[in-house]
Enzyme design. Structure first.
Site, mmCIF file in Angstrom:
data_model
loop_
_atom_site.group_PDB
_atom_site.id
_atom_site.type_symbol
_atom_site.label_atom_id
_atom_site.label_comp_id
_atom_site.label_asym_id
_atom_site.label_seq_id
_atom_site.Cartn_x
_atom_site.Cartn_y
_atom_site.Cartn_z
ATOM 1 C CD GLN A 103 0.717 8.941 5.688
ATOM 2 O OE1 GLN A 103 -0.188 8.996 4.869
ATOM 3 N NE2 GLN A 103 1.177 7.805 6.152
ATOM 4 C CB SER A 106 6.549 8.265 0.683
ATOM 5 O OG SER A 106 5.459 7.498 1.090
ATOM 6 C CD GLU A 221 -1.676 5.631 4.627
ATOM 7 O OE1 GLU A 221 -0.675 5.445 5.348
ATOM 8 O OE2 GLU A 221 -1.630 6.247 3.558
ATOM 9 C CD GLU A 374 3.654 -6.116 -5.434
ATOM 10 O OE1 GLU A 374 3.446 -4.948 -5.039
ATOM 11 O OE2 GLU A 374 3.164 -6.561 -6.485
#
Ligand SMILES: Cc1cc2nc3c(=O)[nH]c(=O)nc-3n(C[C@H](O)[C@H](O)[C@H](O)COP(=O)(O)OP(=O)(O)OC[C@H]3O[C@@H](n4cnc5c(N)ncnc54)[C@H](O)[C@@H]3O)c2cc1C
Length: 406
Positions: A103, A106, A221, A374
Site C-alpha cells: 500500500q 503515506s 484496513e 486521534e
C-alpha cells in the site's frame, strides 16, 4: 453451504497439485471468494459466507486464498470501484497469490492528512509518469504491485485532484529502501519514484476520483486488524509445502504484530510465574485489560454480524481499532508491572526470551498504523455522532494555492 463446499473439496482438493494450479481450481469454483460476484470468481453469496467457507477449507486441511494486503485491501477496492478492465486484470492473480501487493499511501508530509499528498502522476502518451516519495510502506520490499494514490491535478481542491493507480513495483523508476524500527524489525520502507511508469488504464475508479477509492481501502484496513497465520499442520504435498513457504515469507514481515497488540494472552502465565497472583494491584492490572479484551471481542462480533448482513464497514471499525490501541497500551503497562526491570532486557537475557521487551517497544505502532487514534476519534465524532467538522482552511482551495508541510 457447508455440505456443498465439503463435497467440492472431497472431489477436488489434491495436496500434490502446484499451489497456483490448486488456487486456480478454487477460484474457478467460486469457493475461493464466495462473497464476490459470480462474474468475478465468486458465488455472489452474502459476506458471512467467506468465514464459513474458510472454516470448511481449514477443516479439510486444504489451502485457501492468500493472506495479505492483496486480498484485504487491493481486491475489495478494485471490486468496488472497477472498472471491469482492472477487475479482469487483477482479481484472479490476487486470489491465486500469483501477485503480491503493498500500500503506497503515506508520505513524509501526508499521513493523517492523506489528501494533502504530493506524489504526482502526469500522463505522457500511453503512460503515467510518477515522481515523489512514499513512506512506511509495509512489504514494499517484496511486493509485485502497489496500490498508489497520486496527485493528477494541482488546480482543484486537495480531495478532488487525486487518482488511485496500480503500479508495478519491479521497475527502474521505483527505489525501495527498508527502514529499521526501534524493535529491531524492518517491515516497512521508504519508496522513491523517479519517472516511474504506469500503463494509462491502470486506474482504479476514474481519474480525479481517487479519494473515494482510498476511503474504501482505509475502511477495509480498519476492519481487518491483525491477520492470522493459516495452520497447514504437518502434512506433506506440493500445494501445502508451497503454501508454507508463502506464509513464512509473508509472516516474516509481521512476526512482531502479535507483540504490537500487547500479548494479553501471556499475562495470566506471567502473573503466576512471577508469584504475583495474590498482589491486588497486579491482579487488578491483568483483570482490567483482560476485561477490555473480552468487550472488544464482542464489538468485533458485532462488526462481523453487520458484515454478515451485507453492511459496509462502519463505526465498528473505528471503535474496534481504538479499543485495540487501548488494550495494547494497558497490556504493556501490565507486562511492565509484572516483569519489572527484567522486562526491559532484549533477547535471551530478557523475560520470555525478550518477548516482553519487544511488546514494550512495539505497542506504539498499534495506535498509528491504519489511521491514528486521534483520527479514529475524529471519524467517530463527525460521521457517527454528528459533531461539527474539524475546521479546515484548505478544503476548498485549489491545492497549488495551499500552504503545505512548511
Ligand atoms: C506498523 C505500521 C505500518 C504501516 N503501514 C503502512 C503502509 O503499508 N502503507 C502506507 O501508506 N502507510 C503505512 N503506515 C503509515 C500510517 O498510515 C501513518 O503513519 C499514519 O496514517 C499517521 O500518519 P503520520 O505518521 O504521517 O503521522 P501524522 O499524521 O504526522 O500525525 C502525527 C500526530 O498528530 C496527530 N494528528 C494529526 N492530524 C490530526 C488531527 N486532524 N486531529 C488530531 N490529531 C491529529 C496524530 O494523531 C499523531 O499523533 C504504517 C504505519 C505503521 C505504524
Amino acid at each position: 453451504m457447508r455440505s456443498a463446499v465439503r463435497a467440492w473439496l472431497d472431489d477436488h482438493w489434491d495436496a500434490n497439485l502446484a499451489l497456483l494450479e490448486w488456487r486456480r481450481l478454487l477460484a474457478a469454483s467460486g469457493w475461493g471468494a464466495p462473497s464476490w460476484p459470480t462474474r468475478w470468481h465468486g458465488r455472489g453469496l452474502p459476506a458471512w459466507a467467506d468465514d464459513v467457507v474458510a472454516g470448511e477449507i481449514g477443516r479439510a486441511g486444504a489451502v485457501g486464498p492468500p493472506v495479505g494486503s492483496g486480498m484485504a485491501l487491493a481486491a475489495p477496492t478494485i471490486l468496488a470501484h472497477g472498472p471491469d478492465s482492472m477487475r479482469e486484470r487483477f482479481l484472479l492473480p490476487t486470489l491465486t497469490g500469483d501477485v503480491t501487493w503493498c500500500q503506497l499511501f503515506s508520505e513524509p508530509g501526508a499521513g493523517s492528512d492523506l489528501a494533502g499528498l504530493s506524489t504526482t502522476a502526469v500522463l505522457d502518451g500511453d503512460e503515467w509518469v510518477v515522481n515523489g516519495q512514499k513512506v512506511w510502506n509495509t512489504s514494499a520490499h517484496h511486493a509485485d504491485l502497489g496500490i498508489l494514490v497520486a496527485r493528477t491535478d494541482w488546480d482543484v481542491p486537495k480531495h478532488r485532484g487525486l487518482t488511485y493507480f496500480v503500479i508495478p513495483m519491479k521497475q527502474d523508476g521505483v527505489l525501495v529502501r527498508p527502514l529499521r524500527q526501534m524493535n529491531g524489525h524492518s517491515s516497512f520502507n521508504e519508496v522513491f519514484f523517479t519517472d516511474a511508469r504506469i500503463e494509462r488504464d491502470w486506474v482504479v475508479g476514474s481519474i480525479g476520483d481517487g479519494w473515494a477509492a482510498a476511503l474504501t481501502t482505509l475502511a477495509h484496513e480498519r476492519r481487518f486488524g491483525a491477520m492470522g497465520r493459516p495452520s497447514y499442520g504437518a502434512r506433506g504435498g506440493r500445494a501445502l509445502d508451497e503454501a508454507r513457504v508463502e506464509a513464512d515469507r509473508h509472516f516474516a514481515t509481521y512476526s512482531w504484530y502479535p507483540q504490537r497488540a500487547g500479548r494479553v494472552d501471556l499475562l495470566a502465565g506471567q502473573i503466576r510465574a512471577k508469584d504475583l497472583a495474590s498482589d491486588p494491584r497486579a491482579r487488578q492490572a491483568v483483570a482490567g485489560v483482560t476485561t477490555k479484551q473480552r468487550v472488544a471481542g464482542w464489538t468485533a462480533d458485532r462488526a462481523r454480524a453487520a458484515r454478515a448482513l451485507g453492511r459496509q464497514p462502519g463505526a465498528e471499525g473505528s471503535i474496534g481499532k481504538l479499543a485495540m490501541s487501548d488494550i495494547a497500551r494497558d497490556a504493556a503497562r501490565a507486562h511492565s508491572r509484572l516483569g519489572g526491570a527484567e522486562g526491559m532486557l532484549r533477547g535471551g537475557d530478557g523475560a520470555l526470551d525478550g518477548v516482553i521487551a519487544e511488546i514494550l517497544v512495539s505497542v506504539p505502532a498499534q495506535s498509528i498504523a491504519g489511521g491514528t487514534d486521534e483520527i479514529q476519534k475524529n471519524i467517530l465524532g463527525e460521521k457517527s455522532l454528528g459533531l461539527p467538522r474539524e475546521p479546515s482552511i484548505d478544503k476548498d482551495l485549489p491545492f497549488n494555492k495551499t500552504a503545505r508541510n512548511g
